[in-house]
Design an enzyme around this catalytic site. Structure first.
Site, PDB file in Angstrom:
ATOM      1  N   ASP A   6       0.870  -1.183   0.000  1.00  0.00           N
ATOM      2  CA  ASP A   6       0.000   0.000   0.000  1.00  0.00           C
ATOM      3  C   ASP A   6       0.902   1.227   0.000  1.00  0.00           C
ATOM      4  O   ASP A   6       1.694   1.405   0.923  1.00  0.00           O
ATOM      5  CB  ASP A   6      -0.879   0.025   1.255  1.00  0.00           C
ATOM      6  N   ASP A  35     -14.233  -5.741  -1.914  1.00  0.00           N
ATOM      7  CA  ASP A  35     -14.197  -5.666  -0.452  1.00  0.00           C
ATOM      8  C   ASP A  35     -15.549  -6.155   0.059  1.00  0.00           C
ATOM      9  O   ASP A  35     -16.580  -5.528  -0.195  1.00  0.00           O
ATOM     10  CB  ASP A  35     -13.975  -4.219   0.010  1.00  0.00           C
TER      11      ASP A  35
END
Lengths: 258, 210
Positions: free
Chosen positions: A11, A135
């Site tokens: 990330d 998600d």
């Protein structure tokens, strides 16, 4: 025999690899910096990672510019498949990342807002380039709902149905991230991973929840995932990619050992 | 100079970077005239068979590639650049004729036994022709990276240099004379792939200059 893949996930925020402890905390400043993305990528390349995924978690215009630089630098030194996600909203954004050296682009909220983007990307670059990242959060004993915007916005969509739709539109791979499991280090969500893997004809990458080596093995075995994605266990030096693969190989799971 | 055919293939830049990394003198080539000075040609590819062949036709590189191969200089096809060497593809709605350098057609994985299509990931080489210059220093069973739904079925089994098993055993590399081809992506196969590309570059350098 086709090997199960082990994929470190980076990330990236302000040209630093960071790691939040739980979904949606990036903007609250609850991030831990874990290093330079290019240096980390080179290290995972050396450890025998099968692929790498980079998520631009700022996804501002400035953030995207730095991400392009990161991918260019990584792609000229690491000869393995690279995926980029975060803030990709148009076919032109996809083109920019593929041109920088990415092999696949991963879309999430933008695919939910404009499902046609999956089809447009697959038509232009081929399905193998288009990863749809989902998600999902368990909202009832047997129902998982899709959330957008980094896990903040409920969409009303059921996760298995959305995965099937994404594949029918041209997605070549699904990354399934469990909102409940992410950051807990308590293991992947085996049930939703297995449901989706059994229903779609493309590879499914499990994400969210890795804490122990056992977790990676069980999502490949019982969760029927084709690949495992993990961040913290690698970034904080708990395990190397090699440790993971040795463990999986001992369990009889096919992996590529160096 | 090794000519890398630029017809808009998605993996063009990756192949370019990998060839440069192993020390090749590479030049991107878009026109047939540029092939005359080349010691070797690399044809990359990813995606659809017809997109590749139609682009080669548009850039007048279709006949130029066939002519180049006839001169006996080394040629390497990668992924769709490998499939393009065959006569035709059974890809949905495919109409474009292949280069026809190898006899046979390109077919789809059956996906039986719950195997996912496309095949995405690292699979093993069973090297059938260890004396193939591409495989120098590469051991049998090495893993290489694949992304594909289709693969060629060569009519002549003698050209199969390596086999890979994905539900069915398919020809993952072919070799005949100075024509080499791989279904996998050496440019994405880390050390094994770089070694294979270096072997090709060394082979080009060691051959008779034209």
């Amino acid at each position: 025999m086709l090997a199960k893949r082990v994929i470190p996930c980076l990330d990236v925020h302000d040209r630093q690899v960071t790691r939040g402890v739980k979904f949606g905390l990036a903007e609250k400043g609850q991030l831990r910096n874990v290093g330079d993305p290019v240096a980390l990528a080179l290290e995972y390349n050396r450890q025998g990672a099968d692929e790498m995924v980079f998520y631009d978690i700022t996804a501002s215009a400035h953030g995207r510019g730095t991400m392009v630089e990161v991918i260019e630098q990584v792609a000229s030194q690491c000869f393995m498949p690279l995926t980029v996600g975060g803030g990709i909203r148009t076919v032109e954004d996809m083109n920019t990342m593929l041109h920088a050296g990415a092999d696949k682009v991963s879309i999430n909220s933008s695919a939910l807002a404009t499902p046609e983007l999956i089809h447009a990307g697959a038509e232009k670059f081929g399905s193998q380039c288009i990863v749809v990242s989902i998600d999902a959060k368990r909202v009832a004993p047997d129902r998982w709902e899709v959330f957008s915007h980094g896990g903040r916005k409920p969409t009303g969509l059921e996760a298995v149905a959305w995965a099937e739709r994404a594949v029918s539109l041209g997605a070549g791979e699904i990354v399934l991230n469990s909102i409940d499991a992410d950051g807990t280090k308590a293991g992947y969500d085996l049930e939703i991973t297995r449901h989706i893997s059994e229903r779609v004809g493309v590879p499914v990458v499990a994400s969210g929840g890795a804490g122990k080596l056992e977790h990676l093995a069980e999502v490949l075995e019982r969760g029927k995932a084709d690949a495992v994605l993990a961040a913290s266990i690698f970034h904080f030096g708990e395990f190397t990619v090699g440790d993971v693969k040795q463990f999986l190989a001992q369990r009889g799971i096919p992996v590529r050992l160096l | 100079m090794i000519a890398l055919i630029d017809y808009g293939a998605g993996n063009l830049r990756s192949v370019h970077k990998a060839l440069v990394h192993v020390g090749a003198n590479v030049q991107l080539v878009t026109r047939p005239a540029e092939l005359s000075a080349a010691a070797a040609v690399v044809l990359p590819g990813v995606g659809a068979f017809d997109d590749c062949l139609n682009a080669l036709q548009r850039q007048e590189l279709f006949s130029a590639c066939r002519e180049f191969i006839r001169t006996g200089r080394p040629f390497l096809g990668i992924c769709v650049g490998y499939q393009a060497l065959f006569e035709r593809s059974e890809e949905f709605n495919s109409k474009a004729p292949g280069l026809g350098v190898f006899q046979g057609r390109v077919v789809r994985f059956s996906g039986t036994g719950g195997l996912k299509v496309p095949q995405i990931g690292w699979n093993q080489l069973e090297i059938l022709q260890p004396d193939c210059p591409l495989f120098r220093g590469i051991s049998d069973g090495s893993f290489v990276y694949f992304v594909h739904s289709y693969y060629p079925l060569p009519s002549d089994p003698a050209i199969v240099a390596a086999r890979t098993d994905y539900g069915e055993a398919f020809a993952s590399a072919a070799w005949h004379g100075n024509v080499f081809a791989t279904q996998f992506h050496p440019e994405k196969s880390q050390a094994v792939g770089l070694r294979l590309l270096r072997n090709f570059v060394d082979h080009v350098g060691s051959g008779p200059t034209d």
